[in-house]
Enzyme design. Sequence first.
Site, PDB file in Angstrom:
ATOM      1  CD  GLU A   1       1.678   1.758 -13.873  1.00  0.00           C
ATOM      2  OE1 GLU A   1       1.884   2.685 -13.270  1.00  0.00           O
ATOM      3  OE2 GLU A   1       2.721   1.596 -14.880  1.00  0.00           O
ATOM      4  CE  LYS A  57       3.280   6.736 -14.440  1.00  0.00           C
ATOM      5  NZ  LYS A  57       2.906   5.201 -14.705  1.00  0.00           N
ATOM      6  CG  ASP A  72       0.692  15.155   0.883  1.00  0.00           C
ATOM      7  OD1 ASP A  72       0.594  14.906  -0.304  1.00  0.00           O
ATOM      8  OD2 ASP A  72       0.360  16.067   1.366  1.00  0.00           O
ATOM      9  CG  HIS A  98       2.833  -2.897 -18.439  1.00  0.00           C
ATOM     10  ND1 HIS A  98       1.562  -2.395 -18.693  1.00  0.00           N
ATOM     11  CD2 HIS A  98       3.395  -2.043 -17.435  1.00  0.00           C
ATOM     12  CE1 HIS A  98       1.207  -1.221 -18.124  1.00  0.00           C
ATOM     13  NE2 HIS A  98       2.331  -1.202 -17.086  1.00  0.00           N
TER      14      HIS A  98
HETATM   15  P1  NAD Z   1       0.782  17.038  12.378  1.00  0.00           P
HETATM   16  O1  NAD Z   1       0.661  18.347  12.733  1.00  0.00           O
HETATM   17  O2  NAD Z   1      -0.464  16.436  12.348  1.00  0.00           O
HETATM   18  O3  NAD Z   1       1.643  16.159  13.389  1.00  0.00           O
HETATM   19  C1  NAD Z   1       2.908  16.613  13.726  1.00  0.00           C
HETATM   20  C2  NAD Z   1       3.049  17.103  15.122  1.00  0.00           C
HETATM   21  O4  NAD Z   1       3.040  15.949  15.886  1.00  0.00           O
HETATM   22  C3  NAD Z   1       4.148  17.745  15.608  1.00  0.00           C
HETATM   23  O5  NAD Z   1       4.239  19.205  15.056  1.00  0.00           O
HETATM   24  C4  NAD Z   1       4.540  17.564  16.923  1.00  0.00           C
HETATM   25  O6  NAD Z   1       3.658  18.505  17.794  1.00  0.00           O
HETATM   26  C5  NAD Z   1       3.596  16.464  17.218  1.00  0.00           C
HETATM   27  N1  NAD Z   1       4.512  15.238  17.471  1.00  0.00           N
HETATM   28  C6  NAD Z   1       4.274  14.020  18.267  1.00  0.00           C
HETATM   29  N2  NAD Z   1       5.472  13.132  18.221  1.00  0.00           N
HETATM   30  C7  NAD Z   1       6.209  13.579  17.363  1.00  0.00           C
HETATM   31  C8  NAD Z   1       7.609  13.023  16.733  1.00  0.00           C
HETATM   32  N3  NAD Z   1       8.185  12.029  17.346  1.00  0.00           N
HETATM   33  N4  NAD Z   1       8.119  13.976  15.874  1.00  0.00           N
HETATM   34  C9  NAD Z   1       7.535  14.832  15.638  1.00  0.00           C
HETATM   35  N5  NAD Z   1       6.757  15.586  16.117  1.00  0.00           N
HETATM   36  C10 NAD Z   1       5.799  14.831  16.741  1.00  0.00           C
HETATM   37  O7  NAD Z   1       1.230  16.583  10.706  1.00  0.00           O
HETATM   38  P2  NAD Z   1       2.698  17.522   9.889  1.00  0.00           P
HETATM   39  O8  NAD Z   1       3.570  16.122   9.637  1.00  0.00           O
HETATM   40  O9  NAD Z   1       3.095  18.479  10.470  1.00  0.00           O
HETATM   41  O10 NAD Z   1       1.565  17.511   8.489  1.00  0.00           O
HETATM   42  C11 NAD Z   1       1.509  16.519   7.837  1.00  0.00           C
HETATM   43  C12 NAD Z   1       0.154  16.627   7.170  1.00  0.00           C
HETATM   44  O11 NAD Z   1       0.063  18.090   6.532  1.00  0.00           O
HETATM   45  C13 NAD Z   1      -0.035  15.699   5.765  1.00  0.00           C
HETATM   46  O12 NAD Z   1      -1.454  15.329   5.869  1.00  0.00           O
HETATM   47  C14 NAD Z   1      -0.087  16.745   4.937  1.00  0.00           C
HETATM   48  O13 NAD Z   1      -0.939  16.117   3.706  1.00  0.00           O
HETATM   49  C15 NAD Z   1      -0.507  17.940   5.293  1.00  0.00           C
HETATM   50  N6  NAD Z   1      -0.208  18.854   4.530  1.00  0.00           N
HETATM   51  C16 NAD Z   1       0.738  19.208   3.320  1.00  0.00           C
HETATM   52  C17 NAD Z   1       1.036  20.449   2.818  1.00  0.00           C
HETATM   53  C18 NAD Z   1       1.895  20.225   1.812  1.00  0.00           C
HETATM   54  O14 NAD Z   1       2.662  19.597   1.623  1.00  0.00           O
HETATM   55  N7  NAD Z   1       2.171  21.686   0.822  1.00  0.00           N
HETATM   56  C19 NAD Z   1       0.253  21.742   3.295  1.00  0.00           C
HETATM   57  C20 NAD Z   1      -0.531  21.377   4.486  1.00  0.00           C
HETATM   58  C21 NAD Z   1      -0.900  20.221   5.037  1.00  0.00           C
END
Ligand code: NAD
Length: 425
Positions: free
Chosen positions: A85, A263, A279, A377
């Site tokens: 945008e 928005k 996300d 814009h």
């Molecule tokens: P992930 O599981 O890929 O990574 C997180 C993991 O990384 C942790 O659980 C831990 O084991 C590890 N880790 C390593 N170093 C870390 C640190 N310094 N701090 C924290 N953890 C560390 O990712 P996530 O963050 O659990 O999930 C994010 C993804 O989930 C996004 O892609 C999102 O789009 C997706 N998602 C979103 C929804 C929703 O928003 N409703 C639902 C399902 C999935």
Amino acid sequence: MSNLKSSRIEGLHKMPPEARLRAVAQQADLKEEYVDVLSAAASGQITLADRLVENAISSMAIPIGIATNMIVDGQEMLVPMATEESSVIAAVCNSAKRCRSTGGFKTSTSGPIMAAQIQLVGATDPENVRLKVLERFDEIKEICDTVDPLLLKFGGGFRDLDIRVIDTAEGPMTIVHIIVDTRDAMGANAVNSMAEALAPRLEEWTKARSILRILTNLADRRVVRARAVWPLDEIGGEQVRDDMLSAYYFADADPYRAATHNKGIMNGVSAVVLATGNDTRAIEAGAHAYTARDGWYRSMSRWEKDADGNLVGILEMPMAVGLIGGATKIHPTAQANLNILGVKTADALARIIVSVGLAQNFGAMRALATTGIQKGHMALHAQNVALMVGATGPEIDQVANELKSIGKVRQDIAEEILARIRSEK
Ligand code: NAD
């Protein structure tokens, strides 16, 4: 209506991306020029795209621009923003410049705390179920922490339980929230895994049946706040300030206005969220739900004037972003952008994002309360219109400049200008 004979393509997911594109092109009777566009866009991107999503055929480039002039908690920042945008990035640059003399943006946060919900149904005694679960606190902590030892190693893990009995059209349900410190991760996968591991044990202890087990995007324990002061002379005087305040009161009182006001905030927020591989949908869902937490939809931001008559802006919203997980770690562009930001923690990134949202809100409100949004814009939009009518090379600027000078950025006029330019050649 499309001429598609069938949306069924046998084994599409098993094909390599190039074959997939061919299969889709054949089924959709796609012109060769569009196949070429998708092939060209796939170049250098398709391996990653294929890892990230299902049935990948190509990739789509979104411009990345840099917001300058940002100071967040005393630190100078260059902020990459991914958006299609016009005016969004320019507005942040301008707004951030106007509050540099007061030190830019100051932030605070409630910490990286996420929650997952487990829905328990079928019990005649939902309040009793609630207490039965609370009595198992230590076992629950053990189960959750065992799921993610890596998170524990980085200082995160299970923190608390919050259990609610809610009334629904189907009767009362007991909703178990597990509260988890997810450190530098957004935490969706982390808390979802814990909720799934815990649910069978909850069934065993309570005799209720668990159905859904998933995080809530209403991340109201992961709130980030930003504030900034815009001096009166940077705003354009008392009348502009008062009209901006009036714009805020309008948004806070009227959901039709609030939707557009918010928005505008999300224009800035989502652009940084996307640029860093986070996300956007999770952030947007959380932001809007948090805004409506009192039962009605209102402004995400708050605006006041201080004792010296300066304009004070405040933005407080959930900001569940990470540096680990999702696309953040594996998308090279996200990694490059995170390196421009120089952030080392998810917390630092979240503070910058909310500051950008506030800057964006200032820019939009000031434009609306003064010249209107179209002036700025349309200047940028004129280029898009020139492109839309087929201008190429130097024609783009010629058409855009002429559209701007007559003050009418319209496709029909752009066509006329382009035809004239070409006939004069
Ligand atoms: P992930 O599981 O890929 O990574 C997180 C993991 O990384 C942790 O659980 C831990 O084991 C590890 N880790 C390593 N170093 C870390 C640190 N310094 N701090 C924290 N953890 C560390 O990712 P996530 O963050 O659990 O999930 C994010 C993804 O989930 C996004 O892609 C999102 O789009 C997706 N998602 C979103 C929804 C929703 O928003 N409703 C639902 C399902 C999935």
